[in-house]
Design a protein around this motif. Structure first.
Motif, PDB file in Angstrom:
ATOM      1  N   GLU A  92      27.074   8.622 -30.935  1.00 41.22           N
ATOM      2  CA  GLU A  92      27.840   9.366 -29.927  1.00 41.22           C
ATOM      3  C   GLU A  92      26.968  10.456 -29.312  1.00 41.22           C
ATOM      4  O   GLU A  92      26.754  11.516 -29.889  1.00 41.22           O
ATOM      5  CB  GLU A  92      29.097   9.992 -30.547  1.00 41.22           C
ATOM      6  N   LYS A  93      26.443  10.146 -28.120  1.00 38.94           N
ATOM      7  CA  LYS A  93      25.660  11.105 -27.348  1.00 38.94           C
ATOM      8  C   LYS A  93      26.277  11.197 -25.956  1.00 38.94           C
ATOM      9  O   LYS A  93      26.657  10.172 -25.387  1.00 38.94           O
ATOM     10  CB  LYS A  93      24.199  10.653 -27.232  1.00 38.94           C
ATOM     11  N   TRP A  94      26.349  12.396 -25.437  1.00 40.77           N
ATOM     12  CA  TRP A  94      26.960  12.584 -24.126  1.00 40.77           C
ATOM     13  C   TRP A  94      25.894  13.055 -23.133  1.00 40.77           C
ATOM     14  O   TRP A  94      25.257  14.073 -23.336  1.00 40.77           O
ATOM     15  CB  TRP A  94      28.102  13.588 -24.197  1.00 40.77           C
ATOM     16  N   ALA A  95      25.728  12.274 -22.065  1.00 38.48           N
ATOM     17  CA  ALA A  95      24.731  12.579 -21.037  1.00 38.48           C
ATOM     18  C   ALA A  95      25.431  13.064 -19.765  1.00 38.48           C
ATOM     19  O   ALA A  95      26.641  12.865 -19.585  1.00 38.48           O
ATOM     20  CB  ALA A  95      23.897  11.338 -20.731  1.00 38.48           C
ATOM     21  N   LEU A  96      24.671  13.686 -18.894  1.00 34.51           N
ATOM     22  CA  LEU A  96      25.219  14.207 -17.635  1.00 34.51           C
ATOM     23  C   LEU A  96      25.955  13.123 -16.853  1.00 34.51           C
ATOM     24  O   LEU A  96      27.010  13.363 -16.274  1.00 34.51           O
ATOM     25  CB  LEU A  96      24.079  14.790 -16.787  1.00 34.51           C
ATOM     26  N   GLU A  97      25.398  11.898 -16.861  1.00 35.78           N
ATOM     27  CA  GLU A  97      26.008  10.826 -16.060  1.00 35.78           C
ATOM     28  C   GLU A  97      27.358  10.374 -16.599  1.00 35.78           C
ATOM     29  O   GLU A  97      28.111   9.688 -15.902  1.00 35.78           O
ATOM     30  CB  GLU A  97      25.053   9.634 -15.923  1.00 35.78           C
ATOM     31  N   ASP A  98      27.703  10.744 -17.851  1.00 35.55           N
ATOM     32  CA  ASP A  98      29.028  10.418 -18.396  1.00 35.55           C
ATOM     33  C   ASP A  98      30.112  11.318 -17.815  1.00 35.55           C
ATOM     34  O   ASP A  98      31.298  10.977 -17.865  1.00 35.55           O
ATOM     35  CB  ASP A  98      29.032  10.550 -19.924  1.00 35.55           C
TER      36      ASP A  98
END
Length: 742
Positions: free
Chosen positions: A492-498
């Protein structure tokens, strides 16, 4: 000498008169503030003792008066030492000639109604920015007015003293512009209103009820235009919009700090200034630990392989194709909820509403609303119908029991049997009706309980990791692509594009709260946004009133963001498109070097045209490795040349940190710049090229050693950004010119 000019005494007297009048108004404003404050306190004291609303009205009236007095006082104090910067000698048809002095705020004489200062945003001031000498026209609320412009005069005023003035027209060498451009980076942005150029003015005053998109070269004034357009917007449309309904999205906190002092000077307060990431998390209430948005960029810069995979997940997440996948997910959720309307609404065995009717309301009549807002509306519809029919149900039930009791009374001769049945019906009625009344109270909540609210973060996370769901939602992806997508989201990693996806899902399912539903949006560095980000904002905010400014040549995040404007113009079909190719930041000599890099780019953008301002030619200093003593010599020579802000721009964040440490070890007053740093320091600022975008400095040292700039899409743009930050002097330090693609 300006003092020998025949009109000098008259101009000195006019400035003194203006400042004297402003001081009188400021004294009166202070008295008004004190008076309003006393009246508010008196009204507050009387609130407890008055039954009428008079005290509340007094409080509101005096609060409004207090606010007006405070605003006028603050705006006059801000400009008292420099009340105006220009004058037009103008004549309207069939009226006397007049001299109109133009400044950052307006000031009207209370008794004669003479315009002492005309606000730069007023329609007639447009004559100064746009008009050639002679017959001119200007527009006021869609109506065209004409007049004759005899002369335009520009002033330099410092600390309330007239330093110089000169008359100009479009064919005159604009010395004031030249002087402003030759000034220091730390004051130039606040003084730009005096030197707005015709092509910039056209964009600032472009149709305010239509979106605009500006492709502006480095140093062309994109940020200036965005800030002044906000100011012009509030001046012109202020009665229709609250400042709180306007938002400017900046690339980072550093940039917000950079523009922070300008907006109040332009009369702009209380507008929302934030980043896209911060706005989305505030508007949705979804809190995430985001990966550093520059992490992938740095990996691409430092890695040997600069090619991106054909199935580039960040790019996909920024596409309208990804929006289609989410639309399918939303539709799947919607149909799942719609199926729950197959049951009718009952009170006991009495049908209150048909489920098919509610389903029609959900899928069609209320389809313009977010899904959970539709359910809230349907709940109110059922409540209304239950309330309306409950009396009828109870009345008809009572009537039936009365009838049954009547029949029992009249239908049995045997008194015991008659008593038995009458008692039975009365007991049954007395037990059943309270039960039904209780059921009526819970009918709506019982029916609506089946419609569970979703957690957007959980819903999206499931979408990222569910193989079966992905096969149904993305049939156009190959099995390998689907697997690659699933594998990329195992952790579970959250990137700007999410964030665009989360914002879009939240807007479509839950809706955006009114406090975060901005009506007008200004986006700087829009080339670093994806098409889906813009589409999500447009859809969630339900408006296309966007001012978008950017430069494709500085699109350092092109691996996940925009690479052309055509798709943006399709998304905003009402938008006016403008291009700015003149650079007001750098000298001709610096821009000649930067144009060499621009010419290598894939976007086929025209070369930038620097305003005619010469300076020292950029210096290349050969050095095999980073030498702090060498940098110190360059830095000290730049400071001796009078430059206040000097930056050392490196290629990566790691280099910036390493170089800063080396400089500090050699007693060089240096500071590494991060997104949370504050500008304004007198130290040597060290920063990576990606963080330099949007900023400008008096002088710049561009350095590259172990990681030279490669002839790739990203490196060319990073180098172009670094080279175009310098206003006056540029040093390039490295092993060879080839390390800088020169």
């Amino acid at each position: 000498m300006i003092t020998s000019h025949p009109e000098y005494p008259k101009e000195v007297e006019r400035l003194a008169y203006t400042i004297r009048y402003m001081e009188d108004i400021l004294r009166k404003s202070q008295e008004d503030l004190q008076s309003a404050n006393i009246k508010i306190q008196e009204s507050m004291a009387n609130v407890e003792y008055l039954d009428s609303s008079d005290s509340f009205i007094n409080i509101l009236t005096n609060s409004r008066f207090f606010e007006l007095a405070r605003t006028q006082k603050e705006s006059l104090e801000a400009v008292k030492q420099k009340p105006y910067f220009a004058r037009i000698h103008f004549q309207r048809p069939n009226e006397a000639e007049e001299f109109l002095y133009i400044g950052k705020t307006s000031l009207i004489h209370n008794e004669t109604f003479e315009p002492i200062i005309v606000d730069w945003r007023s329609p007639v001031a447009n004559v100064y920015y746009d008009g050639r000498l002679g017959d001119v026209t200007y527009r006021v609320r869609e109506e065209e007015y004409s007049g004759h412009l005899f002369a335009k005069r520009q002033y330099k005023i410092e600390d309330g003293n007239l330093v110089s003035f000169q008359d100009v027209d479009l064919t005159t060498n604009d010395d004031l512009l030249q002087e402003a451009l030759s000034g220091k980076a730390d004051v130039r942005l606040t003084e730009i209103v005096a030197t707005i150029q015709q092509e910039q003015n056209e964009i600032i005053r472009a149709h305010l009820r239509q979106p605009i998109l500006v492709q502006g070269a480095a140093g062309s004034g994109k940020t200036t235009i965005a800030l002044h357009r906000i100011s012009y917007f509030l001046y012109t449309m202020g009665e229709h919009f609250n400042p709180e309904q306007l938002m400017i999205l900046a690339p980072n906190k550093l940039f917000i700090d950079y523009i922070g002092e300008v907006l109040p000077e332009l009369g702009v307060e209380r507008i929302c200034q934030t980043t896209f990431a911060e706005y989305v998390q505030n508007a949705t209430g979804i809190k995430l630990k985001l990966q550093d948005p520059n992490e992938q960029l740095e990996q691409l810069i430092e890695g040997n392989d600069h090619t991106l995979p054909s199935f580039n997940i960040p790019k996909i997440k920024g596409s309208l194709q990804y929006k289609e996948l989410l639309d399918r997910l939303i539709k799947m959720h919607e149909m799942k909820l719609a199926a729950l309307f197959d049951e009718d609404v009952y009170i006991e065995k009495y049908k209150i509403m048909r489920g098919s009717h509610l389903k029609k309301l959900f899928l069609f009549e209320f389809s313009y609303m977010p899904i959970e807002k539709r359910l809230e509306r349907i709940k109110k519809v059922i409540q209304t119908e239950v309330k309306r029919k409950a009396k009828s149900v109870l009345s008809s039930l009572n009537a039936r029991y009365e009838e049954m009791i009547g029949k029992a009374l009249n239908g049995f001769r045997d008194p015991d049997k008659r008593r038995e049945y009458v008692t039975k019906f009365i007991d049954e009625r007395d037990a059943r009706i309270p039960q039904i009344k209780t059921e009526i109270k819970s009918t709506v909540s019982t029916y609506m309980r089946r419609f569970e609210k979703v957690k957007i973060k959980t819903m999206y996370r499931t979408f990222l990791t569910d193989r079966l769901a992905l096969r149904e939602l993305a049939p156009e992806w190959s099995f390998e692509e689907q697997e690659r997508f699933i594998q990329a989201h195992t952790k579970e990693k959250w990137a700007l594009e999410d964030l665009a996806a989360l914002f879009y899902l939240h807007a479509q399912i839950k809706g955006i709260k009114e406090e975060w539903k901005m009506r007008v949006l200004f986006i700087d560095e829009v080339q670093d946004y994806s098409l889906f980000q813009l589409a999500a904002l447009k859809s969630g905010l339900e408006t296309d009133m966007f001012t978008l400014v950017g430069d494709l040549a500085q699109g350092i995040h092109s691996y996940r963001s925009l690479t052309e404007w055509d798709s943006v113009l399709k998304l905003f079909p009402r938008a006016n498109f403008f291009t700015l190719q003149k650079s007001y930041r750098t000298t001709i000599e610096i821009m000649e070097v930067a144009n060499q890099i621009l010419a290598k780019m894939n976007e086929n953008l025209p070369l930038v045209e620097p305003v005619v301002r010469h300076g020292k030619s950029p210096s290349f200093v050969q050095s095999e490795t980073f030498n702090p003593k060498q940098i110190k010599e360059i830095y000290e020579s730049l400071k001796q040349n009078g430059h206040h802000s000097v930056a050392l721009i490196c290629k990566t964040s790691n280099e910036a940190a390493f170089f800063t440490e080396m400089l500090l070890n050699h007693d060089i007053d240096a500071e590494v710049l991060t997104e949370t740093s504050e500008l304004g320091t007198s130290k040597l600022l060290v920063l990576p090229s990606h963080l330099a975008k949007g900023l400008e400095f008096d002088a710049v040292i561009v350095a590259a050693f172990s990681i030279p700039y490669a002839d790739t899409v990203i490196d060319r743009k990073l180098l172009y950004v670094a080279l175009t930050r310098a206003m006056h002097e540029l040093y390039i330090v490295g092993p060879t010119k080839k390390a800088f693609l020169l």
